[in-house]
Design a protein around this motif. Sequence first.
Motif, short mmCIF file in Angstrom:
data_model
loop_
_atom_site.label_atom_id
_atom_site.label_comp_id
_atom_site.label_asym_id
_atom_site.label_seq_id
_atom_site.Cartn_x
_atom_site.Cartn_y
_atom_site.Cartn_z
N ALA A 112 0.82 -1.21 0.00
CA ALA A 112 0.00 0.00 0.00
C ALA A 112 0.86 1.26 0.00
O ALA A 112 0.54 2.23 -0.70
N VAL A 113 1.94 1.25 0.78
CA VAL A 113 2.83 2.42 0.81
C VAL A 113 3.47 2.64 -0.56
O VAL A 113 3.54 3.77 -1.06
N GLY A 114 3.91 1.56 -1.18
CA GLY A 114 4.49 1.68 -2.51
C GLY A 114 3.51 2.22 -3.52
O GLY A 114 3.83 3.11 -4.32
N MET A 115 2.27 1.71 -3.50
CA MET A 115 1.26 2.19 -4.44
C MET A 115 0.86 3.63 -4.15
O MET A 115 0.56 4.40 -5.06
N ALA A 116 0.84 4.02 -2.87
CA ALA A 116 0.52 5.40 -2.52
C ALA A 116 1.58 6.36 -3.08
O ALA A 116 1.25 7.42 -3.62
N VAL A 117 2.85 5.97 -2.98
CA VAL A 117 3.92 6.82 -3.51
C VAL A 117 3.80 6.96 -5.02
O VAL A 117 3.90 8.07 -5.58
N ILE A 118 3.56 5.84 -5.70
CA ILE A 118 3.45 5.88 -7.16
C ILE A 118 2.24 6.68 -7.61
O ILE A 118 2.29 7.46 -8.57
N THR A 119 1.11 6.53 -6.90
CA THR A 119 -0.10 7.29 -7.25
C THR A 119 0.11 8.78 -7.05
O THR A 119 -0.30 9.59 -7.88
N LEU A 120 0.76 9.15 -5.94
CA LEU A 120 1.02 10.57 -5.68
C LEU A 120 2.01 11.15 -6.70
O LEU A 120 1.88 12.31 -7.11
N ARG A 121 2.98 10.35 -7.13
CA ARG A 121 3.91 10.82 -8.16
C ARG A 121 3.19 11.05 -9.48
O ARG A 121 3.48 12.01 -10.20
N TYR A 123 -9.20 -7.91 -1.01
CA TYR A 123 -8.47 -6.93 -1.80
C TYR A 123 -7.04 -6.80 -1.30
O TYR A 123 -6.11 -6.56 -2.10
N ALA A 124 -6.83 -6.94 0.01
CA ALA A 124 -5.48 -6.92 0.55
C ALA A 124 -4.67 -8.10 0.02
O ALA A 124 -3.49 -7.96 -0.33
N CYS A 125 -5.30 -9.26 -0.07
CA CYS A 125 -4.60 -10.45 -0.58
C CYS A 125 -4.20 -10.27 -2.04
O CYS A 125 -3.08 -10.61 -2.44
N VAL A 126 -5.11 -9.71 -2.85
CA VAL A 126 -4.80 -9.49 -4.26
C VAL A 126 -3.72 -8.44 -4.42
O VAL A 126 -2.81 -8.57 -5.25
N LEU A 127 -3.80 -7.37 -3.64
CA LEU A 127 -2.79 -6.31 -3.72
C LEU A 127 -1.41 -6.86 -3.35
O LEU A 127 -0.41 -6.52 -4.01
N VAL A 128 -1.35 -7.71 -2.35
CA VAL A 128 -0.08 -8.31 -1.96
C VAL A 128 0.46 -9.19 -3.09
O VAL A 128 1.64 -9.10 -3.47
N GLY A 129 -0.41 -10.05 -3.64
CA GLY A 129 0.05 -10.92 -4.71
C GLY A 129 0.46 -10.16 -5.96
O GLY A 129 1.43 -10.52 -6.64
N ALA A 130 -0.28 -9.08 -6.28
CA ALA A 130 -0.02 -8.33 -7.51
C ALA A 130 1.24 -7.48 -7.42
O ALA A 130 1.84 -7.15 -8.45
N THR A 131 1.67 -7.10 -6.23
CA THR A 131 2.83 -6.23 -6.08
C THR A 131 4.08 -7.00 -5.63
O THR A 131 5.15 -6.83 -6.21
N ILE A 132 3.94 -7.83 -4.61
CA ILE A 132 5.12 -8.55 -4.08
C ILE A 132 5.72 -9.46 -5.14
O ILE A 132 6.95 -9.60 -5.24
N ALA A 133 4.85 -10.10 -5.95
CA ALA A 133 5.34 -11.04 -6.97
C ALA A 133 5.56 -10.38 -8.32
O ALA A 133 5.79 -11.07 -9.31
N ASN A 134 5.50 -9.05 -8.38
CA ASN A 134 5.67 -8.34 -9.65
C ASN A 134 7.15 -8.09 -9.91
O ASN A 134 7.82 -7.39 -9.13
N ASN A 135 7.66 -8.66 -10.98
CA ASN A 135 9.07 -8.50 -11.31
C ASN A 135 9.42 -7.05 -11.57
O ASN A 135 10.48 -6.56 -11.16
#
Length: 528
Positions: A428-437, A492-504
Amino acid sequence: SIKMSDQRSANESSKESNGSSNFVAPSSKNELQKDAIKFLLIMFGLTLAVGLGYTHSRLMKEMHESDHKFSKITELEREISFRTEAGLYYSYYKDLLRSPDLQTGLHRLQFDNKTESLRTVNIISRFNIFPEIILAGLYKVIGYQTREIYFYMDSVYLLHGAYVAGLFCTAWLMSGSLWGGVLAAITFTTNHQHTTRLRFGVSLRESFAMPFIGLQSLTVMMYLVLGYQRGKLSKAFSLCCVPAMYLFNLLTAMSWQFAQFVFLLEGAGYLAAWVLQLTTSRQLMILFGCKTVAMVTVYWLQFGNAMLLTSYFISLFLAVVLTLPLSGVMSLLKPSRMVATLRLIICCVGPVCLMMGINKALKVVISVDEDDHIYKFVQAKFGLVEQDSLRDFEVLIYLCEPAFMRVGADFFWDVYETTLLQCAVTAAVGMAVITLRKLWSILQNKTALPSLGDPWKSDLRLSSYVILFVQFFLFGVIALSARRFLILFAPYACVLVGATIANNGAWVWLLHHFDIRGKAVSDSVFPC
């Protein structure tokens, strides 16, 4: 001799031409091999998704058996085990099966005088019992050999198996890795006490609706990530994704009276992606249109349930329709920071203000106040009104219900032990930074952020990440205020974790950003 030499040369040229026709370039062979490998990986991934979904459904069934000794008790005790409103919904399923035919059973439900004392009500219009109607019809048509209660429960368990498979495919699609799907499915199952309420009540409305919500989220991500190729809509995916989105939205609205609020929060995610210029106006209208048509269809199926037409989601849809032309006018102005800021304010504040005004106008015109207790409950939970001043009996009942109490420390300890909390906060912190950028780049009047890979591909996938992140955040807010809505937030937390942590691409971006390792790969998703 001249003729013979000519004939020999003709034969040689024909052999060369035949040889060249049979010759396959090495590059084409490599492409065929890559396509074959991709096909095998897709089939393996789909098989894995089905397997994990089936394992989850079996696990939920065995846990229910362990809790209630369901196979060891009598039929009456099985029915008594359906607590609270779950038993009421199951009674309608049983009445439909006891009727001579389905049409007679539906007619009895339309003129029911047993549910409420001294009143005859239309149960189909009053409650969302379409799952019971569909299951009763299937049981009569198929002629299922097992007991009716097992058919009912097995159908719910299979739906949740499809739910887990859908979450697996969503995380797999967004991350581009099978590990993302595996991570989402495993975290969902290990946190089952918060991701589902199957152990509490099999026939609860959310037990039917949540699988359809998960599947419609998958179709949305497919529409955004795979439905466009180099900026042009792929007809094959548009023909498949749009009807599928409508179908799953329809099944969600048919199953749960709170679907209108789920649609409202999901619509906020679509609007955020459009404001950040990650989706087009056409995409936005298609996403909103599928939900709106589904709501109107349920309005017709429930014999004119006016509460659906006065929902905040319908008001938001009308507000977005009115905002789009104004945004188009703003795009015709000379690009500048002032114009970009003004457009951002109009696109964010405009729909909210219009939604509130349109909703009040619709309620005055249609004269509907049946859902006032829901909005009073929401206001009380967020401290907008004092609970001591409330005199509405239904609101007070909701406030006293344990399922609608605030989330306690036990939830955070549970998700901490399964590491879902740590992973979700990091993502969530990573996505918040990218969204704000991305937001800052719009305010600076930059058309796009520089990316490590193809900018078109980056924005395309980033739209799905922004939608998922905004929905994750909004569902988290309401989940913290009422424990029952954890089933919206935790998946949604589970999907967000899977979609970001496992994203190369996410890890490549991180390593490249801190100059830890060389150049980034070209298929990165996250902007730098």
